[in-house]
Design a protein around this motif. Structure first.
Motif, PDB file in Angstrom:
ATOM      1  N   HIS A   2       0.824  -1.201   0.000  1.00 10.09           N
ATOM      2  CA  HIS A   2       0.000   0.000   0.000  1.00 10.09           C
ATOM      3  C   HIS A   2       0.859   1.252   0.000  1.00 10.09           C
ATOM      4  CE1 HIS A   2      -2.538   3.137   1.886  1.00 10.09           C
ATOM      5  NE2 HIS A   2      -3.402   2.653   1.025  1.00 10.09           N
ATOM      6  N   GLN A   3       1.880   1.285   0.829  1.00  8.51           N
ATOM      7  CA  GLN A   3       2.756   2.462   0.904  1.00  8.51           C
ATOM      8  C   GLN A   3       3.463   2.699  -0.430  1.00  8.51           C
ATOM      9  OE1 GLN A   3       2.985   4.812   3.144  1.00  8.51           O
ATOM     10  NE2 GLN A   3       4.513   5.869   1.929  1.00  8.51           N
ATOM     11  N   ARG A   6       0.949   4.161  -2.769  1.00  2.00           N
ATOM     12  CA  ARG A   6       0.648   5.537  -2.360  1.00  2.00           C
ATOM     13  C   ARG A   6       1.716   6.489  -2.885  1.00  2.00           C
ATOM     14  NH1 ARG A   6      -0.321   7.185   3.784  1.00  2.00           N
ATOM     15  NH2 ARG A   6      -1.287   5.146   3.623  1.00  2.00           N
ATOM     16  N   SER A  10       0.507   9.250  -5.613  1.00  2.00           N
ATOM     17  CA  SER A  10       0.456  10.616  -5.092  1.00  2.00           C
ATOM     18  C   SER A  10       1.080  11.611  -6.068  1.00  2.00           C
ATOM     19  CB  SER A  10       1.137  10.703  -3.725  1.00  2.00           C
ATOM     20  OG  SER A  10       2.527  10.477  -3.847  1.00  2.00           O
TER      21      SER A  10
END
Length: 110
Positions: A2-3, A6, A10
């Motif tokens: 997930h990170q 992201r 982003s």
């Protein structure tokens, strides 16, 4: 995972930075940088180096590259739902450590 995602998405947070095939190379570069950072952090937390961990990193990286490639080429479920509309991600603020702790306490009380 997930990170890492992201970090990639982003960067594509508005009409001037849409999720389009022309941006795929940039997205994959960001993915590799984010994966390197995440994997280094996990290693610092005590994951024993070795063949199994190296193989797992390769599997995760390839899975994420396939996901991002499909998405930027308009072939992911998210892209299919959007149709021909230009897509980008909504800018979100990262959760603070304090709010994360507060949320965990609230969940534990239930």
């Amino acid at each position: 995972m997930h990170q890492i995602l992201r970090e990639v998405y982003s960067a594509f947070n508005g009409p001037s930075a849409p999720i389009v095939p022309e941006a795929l190379d940039d997205a994959l570069r960001l993915l590799d940088d984010a994966a390197n950072t995440a994997f280094a952090e996990i290693s610092r937390l005590g994951v024993a180096p070795g063949a199994a961990w190296n193989q797992q990193q390769t599997v995760i990286r390839e899975y994420l590259r396939q996901f991002v490639t499909a998405d930027f080429n308009g072939k992911s479920p998210m892209a299919q739902r959007a149709g021909s509309d230009t897509r980008w991600t909504a800018a979100t603020e990262p959760e603070s450590p304090e709010s994360r702790q507060r949320r965990r306490r609230d969940v534990q009380r239930r």
